[in-house]
Design an enzyme around this catalytic site. Structure first.
Site, PDB file in Angstrom:
ATOM      1  N   CYS A 112     -58.071  16.267  33.727  1.00  0.00           N
ATOM      2  CA  CYS A 112     -58.333  17.669  34.101  1.00  0.00           C
ATOM      3  C   CYS A 112     -59.253  18.395  33.122  1.00  0.00           C
ATOM      4  CB  CYS A 112     -57.018  18.414  34.251  1.00  0.00           C
ATOM      5  SG  CYS A 112     -55.901  17.603  35.395  1.00  0.00           S
ATOM      6  N   HIS A 248     -58.614  25.943  34.193  1.00  0.00           N
ATOM      7  CA  HIS A 248     -58.168  24.839  35.047  1.00  0.00           C
ATOM      8  C   HIS A 248     -57.019  25.351  35.919  1.00  0.00           C
ATOM      9  CE1 HIS A 248     -56.713  21.104  36.482  1.00  0.00           C
ATOM     10  NE2 HIS A 248     -55.687  21.019  35.652  1.00  0.00           N
ATOM     11  N   ASN A 278     -54.154  21.592  42.458  1.00  0.00           N
ATOM     12  CA  ASN A 278     -54.771  21.024  41.255  1.00  0.00           C
ATOM     13  C   ASN A 278     -55.638  19.830  41.642  1.00  0.00           C
ATOM     14  OD1 ASN A 278     -55.400  19.740  38.864  1.00  0.00           O
ATOM     15  ND2 ASN A 278     -53.332  19.830  38.010  1.00  0.00           N
TER      16      ASN A 278
HETATM   17  C1  LIG Z   1     -43.841  20.913  37.695  1.00  0.00           C
HETATM   18  C2  LIG Z   1     -43.408  22.354  37.526  1.00  0.00           C
HETATM   19  C3  LIG Z   1     -44.054  23.219  38.594  1.00  0.00           C
HETATM   20  C4  LIG Z   1     -41.903  22.458  37.674  1.00  0.00           C
HETATM   21  O1  LIG Z   1     -41.514  23.803  37.579  1.00  0.00           O
HETATM   22  P1  LIG Z   1     -40.265  24.225  36.705  1.00  0.00           P
HETATM   23  O2  LIG Z   1     -40.008  25.658  36.924  1.00  0.00           O
HETATM   24  O3  LIG Z   1     -40.555  23.779  35.309  1.00  0.00           O
HETATM   25  O4  LIG Z   1     -39.135  23.385  37.335  1.00  0.00           O
HETATM   26  P2  LIG Z   1     -38.220  22.333  36.582  1.00  0.00           P
HETATM   27  O5  LIG Z   1     -39.028  21.166  36.122  1.00  0.00           O
HETATM   28  O6  LIG Z   1     -37.445  23.092  35.551  1.00  0.00           O
HETATM   29  O7  LIG Z   1     -37.287  21.895  37.759  1.00  0.00           O
HETATM   30  C5  LIG Z   1     -36.345  22.774  38.295  1.00  0.00           C
HETATM   31  C6  LIG Z   1     -35.653  22.079  39.451  1.00  0.00           C
HETATM   32  O8  LIG Z   1     -36.558  22.057  40.565  1.00  0.00           O
HETATM   33  C7  LIG Z   1     -36.586  20.746  41.122  1.00  0.00           C
HETATM   34  N1  LIG Z   1     -37.881  20.500  41.736  1.00  0.00           N
HETATM   35  C8  LIG Z   1     -38.965  19.884  41.209  1.00  0.00           C
HETATM   36  N2  LIG Z   1     -39.944  19.841  42.127  1.00  0.00           N
HETATM   37  C9  LIG Z   1     -39.486  20.461  43.226  1.00  0.00           C
HETATM   38  C10 LIG Z   1     -40.037  20.740  44.483  1.00  0.00           C
HETATM   39  N3  LIG Z   1     -41.280  20.373  44.806  1.00  0.00           N
HETATM   40  N4  LIG Z   1     -39.288  21.399  45.371  1.00  0.00           N
HETATM   41  C11 LIG Z   1     -38.037  21.784  45.093  1.00  0.00           C
HETATM   42  N5  LIG Z   1     -37.440  21.536  43.914  1.00  0.00           N
HETATM   43  C12 LIG Z   1     -38.165  20.880  42.987  1.00  0.00           C
HETATM   44  C13 LIG Z   1     -36.319  19.834  39.946  1.00  0.00           C
HETATM   45  O9  LIG Z   1     -35.839  18.580  40.406  1.00  0.00           O
HETATM   46  C14 LIG Z   1     -35.296  20.631  39.172  1.00  0.00           C
HETATM   47  O10 LIG Z   1     -34.041  20.392  39.759  1.00  0.00           O
HETATM   48  P3  LIG Z   1     -32.739  20.178  38.823  1.00  0.00           P
HETATM   49  O11 LIG Z   1     -32.619  21.443  38.034  1.00  0.00           O
HETATM   50  O12 LIG Z   1     -31.680  19.967  39.820  1.00  0.00           O
HETATM   51  O13 LIG Z   1     -33.072  18.992  37.972  1.00  0.00           O
HETATM   52  C15 LIG Z   1     -43.797  22.883  36.107  1.00  0.00           C
HETATM   53  O14 LIG Z   1     -43.028  22.233  35.135  1.00  0.00           O
HETATM   54  C16 LIG Z   1     -45.241  22.683  35.799  1.00  0.00           C
HETATM   55  O15 LIG Z   1     -46.112  23.261  36.419  1.00  0.00           O
HETATM   56  N6  LIG Z   1     -45.571  21.881  34.768  1.00  0.00           N
HETATM   57  C17 LIG Z   1     -46.945  21.647  34.407  1.00  0.00           C
HETATM   58  C18 LIG Z   1     -47.550  20.725  35.414  1.00  0.00           C
HETATM   59  C19 LIG Z   1     -49.038  20.672  35.344  1.00  0.00           C
HETATM   60  O16 LIG Z   1     -49.659  21.681  35.232  1.00  0.00           O
HETATM   61  N7  LIG Z   1     -49.572  19.474  35.422  1.00  0.00           N
HETATM   62  C20 LIG Z   1     -50.965  19.219  35.463  1.00  0.00           C
HETATM   63  C21 LIG Z   1     -51.567  19.411  34.152  1.00  0.00           C
HETATM   64  S1  LIG Z   1     -53.259  19.117  34.268  1.00  0.00           S
END
Ligand SMILES: CC(C)(COP(=O)(O)OP(=O)(O)OC[C@H]1O[C@@H](n2cnc3c(N)ncnc32)[C@H](O)[C@@H]1OP(=O)(O)O)[C@@H](O)C(=O)NCCC(=O)NCCS
Length: 323
Positions: A112, A248, A278
């Site tokens: 990215c 990004h 993304n």
């Molecule tokens: C991935 C992301 C959106 C998750 O959001 P979050 O608020 O951190 O959520 P969490 O990881 O704390 O997960 C919370 C719960 O939602 C669940 N969950 C994850 N994806 C889900 C989805 N698509 N739909 C519903 N629930 C989901 C998880 O399993 C977790 O459940 P649990 O508490 O029972 O284990 C976030 O961590 C993120 O954006 N990270 C950076 C990713 C990124 O930018 N990557 C590219 C970089 S270039």
């Protein structure tokens, strides 16, 4: 010598996958995806449509908008991509052949952060006198490496491409500073392999995107403000001088966190993630074009581009917009 961006073009594949479509195949909801990421939809390449096709379509869009003369004297093509058509030839060589350019061609793989890395390399070639005009493309087909059964990653990514021409521009315009870096210790938090490949730790790599979302979120909310501050410093700008930041597009909440940490109004950040998710190396040119089309970026504006992602790696550029 002042080097800047003189033309931009983009492409998103025809097929649109809405959050509500994903509700049918994954344990997820439109509400969850929108509130946690800001994403409403993503574009998906057709079967047989590969990264080089998206890159070529973005360049064609650039030509349609700026005229065929935009490609005259292009002597280097760089494609930033983590999803090339093949190990080799480079995706850039396929673009070079399609447009019949008398140009050198190579790919850059920094996920990215790749497009802004490529801008830095391209600018250096022009300043060194080895190139006159460079075509810099970010193009990805992440839909082909995403595990569509994993709700943690499948909802986040999409396909797309953006292309720009870099060449000398008038005094007072163009790039004023760059900042980049990498930390391979973070490889375990975000990676995608091919069958049979391994991390240095010996851990086998899955043939699709694997991510520790919380760790990547922590990294992104730390590195984005840091890179903005550093690149502004390298350009000799104060934070108040910045007219627009084109980050990004990984998660709208990461962008909001950067705006809060820096004390900069969220209206300074261009956000287009809603419609394309993304697209890795392609999100910054896609957001840049969104900013230009919506009159958020005009000639003379002080603009910062900032990328981060797999590597882990980061990159930022400061430029005064030249058209
Ligand atoms: C991935 C992301 C959106 C998750 O959001 P979050 O608020 O951190 O959520 P969490 O990881 O704390 O997960 C919370 C719960 O939602 C669940 N969950 C994850 N994806 C889900 C989805 N698509 N739909 C519903 N629930 C989901 C998880 O399993 C977790 O459940 P649990 O508490 O029972 O284990 C976030 O961590 C993120 O954006 N990270 C950076 C990713 C990124 O930018 N990557 C590219 C970089 S270039």
């Amino acid at each position: 010598m002042n080097v800047g961006i003189s033309a931009i073009g983009t492409y998103l594949p025809e097929k649109i996958l809405h959050n509500t479509d994903l509700e049918l195949t994954l344990e997820t909801t439109d509400e969850w995806i929108q509130s946690r990421t800001g994403i409403k939809a993503r574009h998906i390449a057709a079967e047989g449509e590969f990264t080089s096709h998206l890159a070529i379509a973005a360049v064609q869009n650039l030509v349609n908008k700026h005229g065929a003369a935009a490609l005259e004297h292009v002597d280097l093509v760089i494609v930033a991509t983590a999803t090339p058509d093949a190990y080799f030839p480079s995706t850039a060589a396929l673009v070079q052949a399609h447009f019949g350019l008398k140009a050198a061609a190579f790919d850059i793989m920094v996920a990215c952060a790749g497009w802004v890395y490529a801008l830095n390399v391209a600018r250096a070639q022009i300043v060194a006198g080895t190139s006159q005009k460079v075509l810099v493309i970010g193009a990805e087909t992440f839909s082909k490496i995403v595990n569509w059964y994993d709700r943690n990653t499948a909802v986040l990514f999409g396909d797309g491409a953006g292309a720009a021409i870099l060449e000398p521009v008038g005094a007072g315009f163009g790039f004023a500073g760059f900042y980049w870096g990498a930390d391979g210790n973070g490889a375990k938090f975000l990676h995608s392999g091919a069958l049979g490949k391994r991390l240095p730790s010996g851990e086998p790599l899955e043939p699709f995107v694997v991510q520790n979302g919380r760790e990547v979120f922590k990294f992104a909310t730390r590195i984005m403000p840091e890179a903005i501050v550093q690149v502004a410093k390298n350009a000799g700008w104060q934070l108040e001088d910045i007219d627009r930041i084109v980050p990004h597009q990984a998660n709208a909440r990461i962008i909001e966190a950067a705006s809060e940490r820096l004390g900069l109004a969220s209206s300074k950040f261009v956000v287009s993630i809603e419609r394309h998710a993304n697209n890795s190396a392609a999100t910054i040119p896609l957001a840049l074009e969104h900013g230009i089309e919506h009159n958020l970026i005009k000639q003379g504006d002080k603009v910062i581009l900032v990328g981060f992602g797999g590597g882990l790696a980061w990159s930022a550029a400061a430029l005064t917009w030249s058209y």
